[in-house]
Design a protein around this motif. Sequence first.
Motif, short mmCIF file in Angstrom:
data_model
loop_
_atom_site.label_atom_id
_atom_site.label_comp_id
_atom_site.label_asym_id
_atom_site.label_seq_id
_atom_site.Cartn_x
_atom_site.Cartn_y
_atom_site.Cartn_z
N ASN A 45 0.82 -1.22 0.00
CA ASN A 45 0.00 0.00 0.00
C ASN A 45 0.86 1.27 0.00
O ASN A 45 0.36 2.34 -0.32
N PHE A 46 2.11 1.14 0.41
CA PHE A 46 2.86 2.35 0.74
C PHE A 46 3.30 3.19 -0.46
O PHE A 46 3.52 4.38 -0.32
N GLY A 47 3.40 2.55 -1.64
CA GLY A 47 3.70 3.32 -2.84
C GLY A 47 2.57 4.29 -3.13
O GLY A 47 2.78 5.50 -3.32
N SER A 48 1.34 3.78 -3.13
CA SER A 48 0.22 4.67 -3.45
C SER A 48 0.04 5.70 -2.33
O SER A 48 -0.31 6.85 -2.59
N LEU A 49 0.32 5.30 -1.09
CA LEU A 49 0.21 6.26 0.01
C LEU A 49 1.21 7.40 -0.18
O LEU A 49 0.87 8.58 0.00
N LEU A 127 13.77 0.50 -11.77
CA LEU A 127 12.64 0.95 -10.94
C LEU A 127 13.17 1.35 -9.56
O LEU A 127 12.83 2.41 -9.01
N TRP A 128 14.03 0.52 -9.01
CA TRP A 128 14.65 0.76 -7.70
C TRP A 128 15.54 2.00 -7.73
O TRP A 128 15.48 2.85 -6.85
N ILE A 129 16.34 2.09 -8.79
CA ILE A 129 17.28 3.22 -8.87
C ILE A 129 16.52 4.54 -9.06
O ILE A 129 16.85 5.56 -8.44
N ILE A 203 9.65 17.97 -9.97
CA ILE A 203 10.65 17.03 -10.51
C ILE A 203 10.39 15.64 -9.91
O ILE A 203 10.43 14.62 -10.60
N ILE A 204 10.05 15.61 -8.62
CA ILE A 204 9.71 14.33 -7.97
C ILE A 204 8.51 13.72 -8.70
O ILE A 204 8.47 12.52 -8.99
N PHE A 205 7.55 14.56 -9.02
CA PHE A 205 6.34 14.09 -9.71
C PHE A 205 6.71 13.42 -11.03
O PHE A 205 6.21 12.34 -11.36
C1 HEM Z 1 7.48 9.80 -3.96
C2 HEM Z 1 7.93 8.64 -3.64
C3 HEM Z 1 7.46 7.33 -4.23
C4 HEM Z 1 6.25 7.04 -4.78
C5 HEM Z 1 5.03 7.95 -4.93
C6 HEM Z 1 6.31 5.65 -5.19
C7 HEM Z 1 5.27 4.97 -5.79
C8 HEM Z 1 5.24 3.61 -6.01
C9 HEM Z 1 4.06 2.85 -6.31
C10 HEM Z 1 2.64 3.41 -6.44
C11 HEM Z 1 4.44 1.56 -6.44
C12 HEM Z 1 3.52 0.36 -6.67
C13 HEM Z 1 2.87 -0.04 -5.35
C14 HEM Z 1 3.84 -0.58 -4.34
O1 HEM Z 1 4.62 -1.50 -4.69
O2 HEM Z 1 3.85 -0.09 -3.19
C15 HEM Z 1 5.88 1.49 -6.28
C16 HEM Z 1 6.65 0.35 -6.37
C17 HEM Z 1 8.01 0.29 -6.12
N1 HEM Z 1 8.79 1.31 -5.62
FE1 HEM Z 1 8.19 3.21 -5.28
N2 HEM Z 1 7.55 5.14 -4.91
C18 HEM Z 1 8.28 6.13 -4.31
C19 HEM Z 1 9.57 6.02 -3.85
C20 HEM Z 1 10.36 4.89 -3.93
C21 HEM Z 1 11.69 4.76 -3.41
C22 HEM Z 1 12.41 5.86 -2.64
C23 HEM Z 1 12.12 3.49 -3.72
C24 HEM Z 1 13.42 2.82 -3.44
C25 HEM Z 1 14.54 3.36 -3.20
C26 HEM Z 1 11.07 2.82 -4.44
C27 HEM Z 1 11.14 1.54 -4.93
C28 HEM Z 1 10.07 0.83 -5.45
C29 HEM Z 1 10.11 -0.54 -5.90
C30 HEM Z 1 11.36 -1.45 -5.91
C31 HEM Z 1 8.83 -0.88 -6.31
C32 HEM Z 1 8.35 -2.24 -6.83
C33 HEM Z 1 7.93 -2.98 -5.60
C34 HEM Z 1 7.33 -4.32 -5.83
O3 HEM Z 1 6.68 -4.51 -6.84
O4 HEM Z 1 7.52 -5.15 -4.92
N3 HEM Z 1 10.02 3.69 -4.54
N4 HEM Z 1 6.34 2.76 -5.99
#
Ligand code: HEM
Length: 428
Positions: A45-49, A127-129, A203-205
């Motif tokens: 959930n934390f990505g969308s949060l 994606l990670w980088i 830019i983050i957006f």
């Molecule tokens: C503004 C900050 C960020 C937003 C809005 C964001 C958003 C998202 C969203 C919506 C997803 C898909 C849902 C999820 O897997 O939780 C995702 C996946 C992912 N994000 Fe982020 N993210 C952010 C920052 C980061 C950072 C700082 C990292 C790592 C250094 C990161 C690494 C990843 C990875 C590896 C995935 C794939 C995870 C998986 O499928 O298990 N993200 N992100």
Amino acid sequence: MSESTREFKNPVLNWIEYRLPIFSFIDDSVGTKYPSPRNLSYWWNFGSLAGVVLVVMIGTGIWLAMNYTPHVSMAFDSVERIMRDVNYGWLIRYVHMNGGTMFFIAVYIHIFRGLYYGSYKAPRELLWIIGLFIFMAMMATAFVGYVLPWGQMSFWGATVITNLFSVIPFFGDAIVEWLWGGFSVDNPTLNRFYSFHYVLPFIIFALVFLHLWALHVHKSNNPLGVDIKGDEDTIPFHPYYTAKDAYGLGVFLIVFMGFTFFAPNFFAEAENYIEANPLVTPAEIVPEWYFLPFYAILRAVPDNFIDIWGILPVIVSAKAAGVILMFASIFVLALMPWLDTSKVRSARFRPIYKQVFWIFVLDCIVLGYIGANPPEGHFLIIGRIATAYYFFHLVILIPLLGKFEKTRPVPESISAAVTAAGSEEERK
Ligand code: HEM
């Protein structure tokens, strides 16, 4: 991009879709046409949060900017005016202040989730980088934002951190003056920090857009860490994960608003309610909580450690070594996809990694605690050990574990894990 062939019931949608296929784009990205692993847990959930908080931060930030004055003689008072006279100014400011904290909480959990489930491994390295770039941009935004209210911590925090650039050989001092726009942190500094603070979130957006683009190519990882094998492994994003994300958002907002309304200054520093005074240095200069582990690493290198190498002091001082270590602590994360040599993604099937992961989490918390305390006595010793362990974990332990750890059997696919055959396999 080609013409859309998608038909919608609503003729207005169809009219737009024919000209700009935005509805099929949404449907393919977060709708009924986006297949997601069927076993995603609440850790997903934390990505969308984080995305929601980003939008909240931009929204409240724009409203704050309408009433804020970026001038050293008016900044502090303009913030007080926002708090007292602007309609709902106190609310907008407290949401923005606590939003910063909630943003970092969401993103830290998001990063550690990635570390636990090996989400950084192929094919999700980029994606990670990109995520790490987002993280660095977030830290830069938070740092310059904290300077804007022009309190004591704003001023002295800016002075300490910008001074770090003085360790750059030959050009260090010139670079610091260039950053300041003068010979100390002053009005030009405040002006440019305001400008950066306004533009960086956009830019983050854009980076988040790239992040999600990369995510959608290979789809989400999942708690089992196995690839999607067929339709039986997926469910459509909408309504399943829109509902799950909405529920998580509700819980998250309760915590967010709990702090905003009942303890709005819980994460704030009292010293920052005193106007900046270049003639009075606070007893302790402490950054916001989310920088504390890095602050501990920055202060970990002892002077005598540099001395015993004899030649090193000429090239690098203890201060410079601290700065290098601090930046290295973030850059080393970018190497995770290659440092982690294990074929198995999820910690669920890695009995030893599962344990050392939690030790690593604890180590980061210890670093945070040390960062909040003065660099003296046992705090220094613990800080050095915790810093050494941080790098030991990432650079030595992780590559070795990948080679020598005996992993548990991994199910063939997501659905096989819950069918009789799959469970049999796992029990063996
Ligand atoms: C503004 C900050 C960020 C937003 C809005 C964001 C958003 C998202 C969203 C919506 C997803 C898909 C849902 C999820 O897997 O939780 C995702 C996946 C992912 N994000 Fe982020 N993210 C952010 C920052 C980061 C950072 C700082 C990292 C790592 C250094 C990161 C690494 C990843 C990875 C590896 C995935 C794939 C995870 C998986 O499928 O298990 N993200 N992100």
